[in-house]
Motif scaffolding. Structure first.
Motif, mmCIF file in Angstrom:
data_model
loop_
_atom_site.group_PDB
_atom_site.id
_atom_site.type_symbol
_atom_site.label_atom_id
_atom_site.label_comp_id
_atom_site.label_asym_id
_atom_site.label_seq_id
_atom_site.Cartn_x
_atom_site.Cartn_y
_atom_site.Cartn_z
ATOM 1 N N GLY A 1 -3.326 12.732 4.486
ATOM 2 C CA GLY A 1 -2.736 11.481 5.358
ATOM 3 C C GLY A 1 -1.933 10.501 4.178
ATOM 4 N N SER A 2 -1.097 10.033 5.310
ATOM 5 C CA SER A 2 -0.528 8.809 4.153
ATOM 6 C C SER A 2 -1.100 8.114 3.575
ATOM 7 N N ASP A 3 -2.371 7.493 4.465
ATOM 8 C CA ASP A 3 -2.633 6.730 4.268
ATOM 9 C C ASP A 3 -4.174 6.572 3.551
ATOM 10 N N GLU A 4 -4.594 7.080 3.211
ATOM 11 C CA GLU A 4 -5.493 7.183 2.501
ATOM 12 C C GLU A 4 -5.040 7.806 1.286
ATOM 13 N N ALA A 5 -4.407 9.174 0.979
ATOM 14 C CA ALA A 5 -3.543 9.658 -0.171
ATOM 15 C C ALA A 5 -2.672 8.111 -0.482
ATOM 16 N N GLN A 6 -2.163 7.008 0.141
ATOM 17 C CA GLN A 6 -1.524 5.508 -0.362
ATOM 18 C C GLN A 6 -2.856 4.781 -1.516
ATOM 19 N N GLN A 7 -3.707 4.306 -0.836
ATOM 20 C CA GLN A 7 -4.674 4.349 -0.743
ATOM 21 C C GLN A 7 -5.574 4.652 -2.359
ATOM 22 N N LEU A 8 -5.753 6.079 -2.337
ATOM 23 C CA LEU A 8 -6.031 6.145 -3.380
ATOM 24 C C LEU A 8 -5.196 6.648 -4.683
ATOM 25 N N PHE A 9 -3.163 5.950 -3.893
ATOM 26 C CA PHE A 9 -2.907 6.182 -5.835
ATOM 27 C C PHE A 9 -2.250 4.754 -5.930
ATOM 28 N N GLU A 10 -2.525 3.789 -4.804
ATOM 29 C CA GLU A 10 -2.506 2.487 -5.198
ATOM 30 C C GLU A 10 -4.410 1.886 -6.056
ATOM 31 N N ALA A 11 -5.258 2.725 -5.551
ATOM 32 C CA ALA A 11 -6.171 1.679 -6.842
ATOM 33 C C ALA A 11 -6.266 2.907 -8.226
ATOM 34 N N GLU A 12 -6.094 3.738 -8.197
ATOM 35 C CA GLU A 12 -5.566 4.929 -9.873
ATOM 36 C C GLU A 12 -4.157 3.469 -10.038
ATOM 37 N N THR A 13 -2.972 3.436 -9.381
ATOM 38 C CA THR A 13 -2.229 2.731 -10.292
ATOM 39 C C THR A 13 -3.134 1.367 -10.572
ATOM 40 N N ARG A 14 -3.772 0.614 -9.972
ATOM 41 C CA ARG A 14 -4.284 -0.512 -10.255
ATOM 42 C C ARG A 14 -5.479 -0.234 -11.318
ATOM 43 N N LYS A 15 -6.206 0.853 -11.691
ATOM 44 C CA LYS A 15 -6.849 1.295 -12.611
ATOM 45 C C LYS A 15 -6.494 1.458 -14.555
ATOM 46 N N GLN A 16 -4.741 1.580 -13.487
ATOM 47 C CA GLN A 16 -4.298 2.000 -15.290
ATOM 48 C C GLN A 16 -3.451 0.549 -15.340
ATOM 49 N N GLY A 17 -3.980 -0.789 -14.414
ATOM 50 C CA GLY A 17 -3.394 -2.241 -14.924
ATOM 51 C C GLY A 17 -1.706 -1.786 -15.184
ATOM 52 N N LYS A 18 -1.018 -1.656 -13.834
ATOM 53 C CA LYS A 18 0.331 -1.157 -13.167
ATOM 54 C C LYS A 18 0.522 -1.826 -11.839
#
Lengths: 917, 114
Positions: A574-591
């Motif tokens: 689902g779009s919400d959950e997938a976007q949250q997941l990607f966002e969290a990973e992006t933050r983890k990479q420092g981007k």
């Protein structure tokens, strides 16, 4: 009591479950929104109770029937799982750990993930699980139909019709709660809570009936024991082979049954719950079995001989007028049956959708996409997956109903259940081999599973419908085409064995054999090898994702577009959950933003998340499709492994270097200490030497001053001149000694090597030393001087050493009748001479000092020595390639002189520089 | 595979924990042997079904008690394994975490610097 009461009761019970499940679901949802975990819903207690889904209608009704027919044998079905659970530290712990780490969705998913995410393996396991669970579900439907039949005096509904309605109702319930959403860790809070409640209901119902039988109907435990002893019969004797075989089988089944795997591994939130379940679940099983035998015996006594023993739990209170208890028993049996059907249907539906429906659909889509040229467009999958599951649940319950309808619904419950057990036990070699043997390969696992499953189908499953239904009576009797060796109940001419044991033996042993042989012969693919390492070293690689050797995506594969990945993930989460997941990973990479860099780590993470929803094989296939379809090659694997090896080697080198540094530092420190010590020694040497020189100089100066005086008597002149001369001689001797010592210490001395005899040398030394305190007479004892010992060394220097030792003895030996013992030994070219007197010797604390310069133990100047004698002796012996030492504990002062009989330049060099390598 | 950095010798508490793990592995083997005993009895006369039932239930209960006694230290060992990085020196488990049921959540051990 009629159906008019039973049907509302059953429906009311289902509504009650429904309420419980939706309340739990809602509560879990609310807690999740608050960012908390549903603690009460997921406590060790609920976990243990949910495991009780092992106890189905087979246990509730069938165990009593089993006990009435075969005595204690029913208990093996509960002892096997008890052993597996109290031995959780062996297998279950690893299973749960891997299940959590790999986000496993079912047992088919686990086995397919282990064997390189092979979907073929997943399909085989799924088909086998569906086939094996079908009779098991039929068993539940049969028990419910029978229980209705036992109450209803008026046959309003035929058992088949009833079973059909029950199956349909359960399908609806399961669909409602099992397929509400597509969770990334495949957990169903509502269903698990409902199952836990059902566990309590069935336990209370069975205990209530049991207590009524023992204390209501009978007269306490003693009375019941007597009744059991009376009812004992030949058929109740323990049959050793079945006893052992069934204990083993039940132990295997509790691990491999899809519904048990679902509650034990997939639905678990915390693997520490296992430690509680390790004793609490066996306790539950024991409580369920406690009254089975008393109920069976009471049923045999109070009910007519033609009553179905499988229904004693129900018919006994009913026949004796305990209608309330009968109703409770009915609900208990109903709950036992429904809980099994619900969980089994969810577990199987997950397998069917993840391993069969989705892969087929993906393959079709891929063809369509290739035709249209758009690779990433695979459409919305969430609806597809959920619908596939709903359809599968219906299909599975339909199959169960079909089995019930075809088999006629008249067999003993336990014998139907055991068919399912043997079917699922086929997973054992692939599962255990996969967890503990790196060599287990997908071809081995697949071949073993197929062979085991076919034997099971042919010798147990198909014949279970009865001769003439699916397999003709002719075939059962004489084998296919008249080959008697292939008769279903007598394979390879093994006649007269219990059919269940027969199947169990042949299917599991051939399964294991083929699994092992093909695994030994085949070569696993890279993904498979990575996976096998992750499974087998599950405890060693606590943070497997941090270890480069276990990455599944190599660096160059990561050249992909994160946008495609997001698009794909949205279709599943689902779009919400997938976007949250990607966002969290992006933050983890420092981007910043929503699209992370597609690093290998991120790809691994995403694949694991996807695997939690659609299974490892499908997730891997979908990722490969987006990333370009290139699978990891052996070279990639080797590259990653050598990268790791290089890092490890590098760190080993660093370690070696730092050790070397530490060693050098230690050596430097020692050298520094030595230098400081030498400096102190030099200072004290200088001050001592000045003192030694000053004393004679002072007297020389004093007497020479007197001599300069005119008023001195001539005889005094001579006397004073003699004193001056004596002191000068002493001074000269001291300077000679010092010079000698310095020459010897520097190793610059020229040795005058001559031949001679040791005996003569000692005699000469004795003679010379006699001049010291000539008034004392020493008795000399000689040992080992009978044979001449030829020497080739500096005879003069050696004699000097001996004279020094003997003179010291004459000077310092304090015995009234002094004795000097000289003993000589020669061994391997080295001569040892011991000089031992009978004096009081040298005190222990001074023993280390005597060879030092200016060391004098007494202050007396009696011999006029400067304390250099022994120091010179030591230097001489070093120059002669030998040594002089003090030997304590000989009853007097004892000196040992050791030297080579023939002095060679090499021996000399060695002894002069002993510390140099 | 031997863990390269695992210590060869352990302090008393760690040693005890290892031995409890050993006991947990031995228990099912012992249980299986004892469960098979009735097979031998039957051949030599035996106790009868009632006696065998009493034996089996007592044995069953003893196995459960043994497993229950070992489950707490094993749970702590598991807790230690799950909350700590590999081979790091052990951080003492806060006693409240195991007693109040707070161990059900994956809370990391409190930071001593905080």
């Amino acid at each position: 009591m009629t159906l008019n009461i039973l049907i509302p009761a059953a429906v009311g019970y289902v509504v009650f479950l429904f309420v419980i499940a939706s309340m739990a679901e809602r509560r879990a949802e609310r807690l999740r929104r608050d960012g908390r975990s549903p603690r009460l819903l997921r406590s060790p207690l609920v976990y243990t109770l949910s495991l009780s889904v092992y106890c189905t209608a087979w246990t509730f009704y069938g165990a009593v029937g089993y006990a009435a027919r075969s005595g204690l044998e029913f208990i093996t079905i509960y002892l096997g799982p008890t052993l597996v659970f109290i031995g959780w530290w062996w297998l279950l712990r690893k299973l749960v750990r891997i299940g959590k780490a790999q986000r496993v969705t079912s047992i088919a998913d686990l086995i397919s993930a282990r064997y390189g995410k092979s979907n073929a393996i997943g399909v085989i396991v799924t088909l086998l699980a569906v086939a094996a669970t079908t009779p098991y579900i039929a068993l539940q439907l049969q028990s419910i139909a029978l229980s209705f039949g036992a109450f209803a005096d008026d046959e309003v509904l035929a058992p088949r019709q009833l079973a059909m309605w029950v199956a349909a109702g359960l399908a609806v319930f399961t669909i409602l709660f099992g397929t509400r959403n597509l969770d990334s860790n495949e957990q169903h809070h509502g269903v698990v809570t409902a199952i836990a409640v059902e566990a309590v209901v069935k336990l209370v119902a069975l205990l209530a009936v049991g207590i009524w039988v023992v204390w209501g109907l009978g007269d306490g435990l003693g009375d019941v024991m007597v009744r059991i002893a009376e009812a004992d019969r030949l058929a109740w004797n323990v049959q050793p082979a079945r006893w052992m075989g069934l204990t083993f089988l039940a132990g295997v089944a509790v691990i491999t049954l899809p519904r048990m795997f679902q509650v034990m591994v997939v639905e678990t939130t915390d693997e520490r719950h296992l430690s509680t379940a390790s004793w609490a679940f066996p306790l539950y099983l024991m409580a369920m079995s406690l009254f089975v035998l008393p109920i069976a015996v009471a049923g045999m006594q109070y009910l007519p001989a033609d009553a179905n023993p499988d229904l004693y739990v129900l018919t006994l209170p009913h026949a004796l007028g305990q209608n309330g208890l009968a109703m409770l028993a009915f609900l208990g049996g109903f709950s036992a049956a429904t809980s099994m059907v619900i969980i089994a249907a969810i577990a199987l539906a997950t397998m069917v959708s993840n391993h069969i429906v989705v892969p087929i659909w993906l393959a079709q889509r891929r063809q369509a996409a290739e035709a249209s040229g758009d690779a990433s467009n695979v459409g919305d999958m969430r609806g597809l997956v959920l619908n596939a599951r709903r359809l599968s649940i219906g299909l599975i319950l339909g199959l169960g109903y079909l089995y019930f309808a075809v088999s006629g619904g008249s067999r003993a419950l336990a014998s139907i259940g055991l068919i399912a057990f043997v079917g699922m036990a086929q997973l054992l070699p692939a599962l255990v081999g996969g967890l503990y043997w790196r060599g287990a390969s997908r071809y081995g696992a697949g071949a073993g599973l197929v062979v085991g499953a076919l034997i099971w189908l042919y010798t147990l499953f198909l014949p279970s419908f009865g001769a003439g239904v699916l397999l003709s009576a002719e075939l059962m009797e004489h084998g296919p085409f008249g080959i008697t060796w292939l008769r279903p109940h007598a394979l390879f001419g093994v006649v007269g064995v219990d059919p269940l044991l027969h199947t169990m033996f042949f299917s599991i042993s051939l399964n294991t054999l083929i699994f092992t042989i093909i695994s030994l012969l085949s070569f696993p693919s890279p993904v498979e090898r990575v996976q096998s390492a992750q499974f087998i070293f599950a405890f060693d690689l606590a943070r497997a994702e941090d270890i480069p050797g276990t990455r599944r995506w190599s660096q160059d594969m990561a050249e992909t577009d994160a946008e495609d990945l997001l698009a794909m993930s949205q279709r599943i989460f689902g779009s919400d959950e997938a976007q949250q997941l990607f966002e969290a990973e992006t933050r983890k990479q420092g981007k910043a933003g929503i699209l992370p860099d597609p690093t290998p780590e991120f790809l691994d993470f995403l694949e694991r998340e996807l695997a939690g929803s659609v299974g490892a094989a499908t997730a891997h296939a979908m990722m490969s499709q987006i990333i370009g379809g290139r699978l990891m090659s052996v070279d990639d694997l080797m590259a990653v492994a050598s990268e790791t090896a290089q890092i490890m080697e590098h760190s080993a080198q660093l370690e070696a270097k730092s050790e070397e540094l530490a060693r050098t530092a230690r050596q430097l420190r020692e050298a520094n200490e030595m230098l400081q010590k030498l400096s102190v020694q030099k200072d004290s040497f200088l001050s001592q030497i000045s003192h030694e020189l000053r004393t004679p100089m002072t007297s020389i100066r004093a007497f020479s001053e007197i001599l300069m005086d005119d008023e001195i008597l001539p005889e005094d002149t001579t006397r004073y001149a003699r004193i001056i001369q004596d002191e000068s001689i002493r001074l000269t001797r001291l300077l000679d000694d010092l010079l000698d010592l310095s020459v010897l210490e520097n190793g610059q001395v020229n040795l005058d090597i001559q031949s001679g005899d040791l005996g003569a040398l000692i005699e000469r030394a004795l003679m010379s030393s006699n001049s010291v305190r000539p008034e004392r007479s020493f008795s000399i004892q000689r040992h080992g001087l009978d044979a001449p010992i030829a020497l080739s060394t500096d005879i003069g220097r050696l004699t000097q050493v001996f004279i020094n030792i003997l003179s010291n003895a004459r000077k310092y030996c304090d015995a009234p009748e002094p004795v000097m013992r000289i003993s000589v030994r020669q061994r391997r070219g080295r001569v040892t001479v011991d000089f031992i007197d009978n004096g009081s010797g040298i005190p222990k604390k001074s023993q280390a000092l005597i060879f030092e310069k200016f060391a004098r133990l007494t202050d007396t100047h009696q011999a006029g020595g400067a304390g250099l004698g022994l120091a010179i002796c030591r230097e001489i012996m070093n120059n002669l390639g030998g040594d002089i030492s003090y030997v304590p504990g000989q009853g007097g002062a004892a000196f040992r002189v050791v030297f080579p009989a023939r002095l060679t330049p090499i021996a000399r060099a060695e002894s002069l520089n002993p510390s140099d390598p | 595979m031997a863990k390269p950095n695992a210590p060869m010798f352990l302090e008393r508490q760690g040693y005890r924990r290892r031995r409890i793990m050993d006991a947990a592995r031995v228990l099912p083997v012992l249980g299986f042997i004892l469960i098979l005993l009735p097979v031998l009895w039957t051949r030599s006369g035996g106790l009868g079904t009632a006696g065998e039932a009493v034996y089996l239930f007592i044995l069953w209960f003893c196995l459960i008690v043994a497993a229950a006694l070992m489950s707490r230290p094993l749970k702590q060992a598991l807790h230690r394994e799950l909350t700590q990085p590999h081979h790091a020196p052990p951080i003492p488990v806060p006693p409240t975490a195991t007693q109040t049921g707070a161990s059900d959540t994956h809370t990391p051990p409190p930071d001593p610097a905080a």
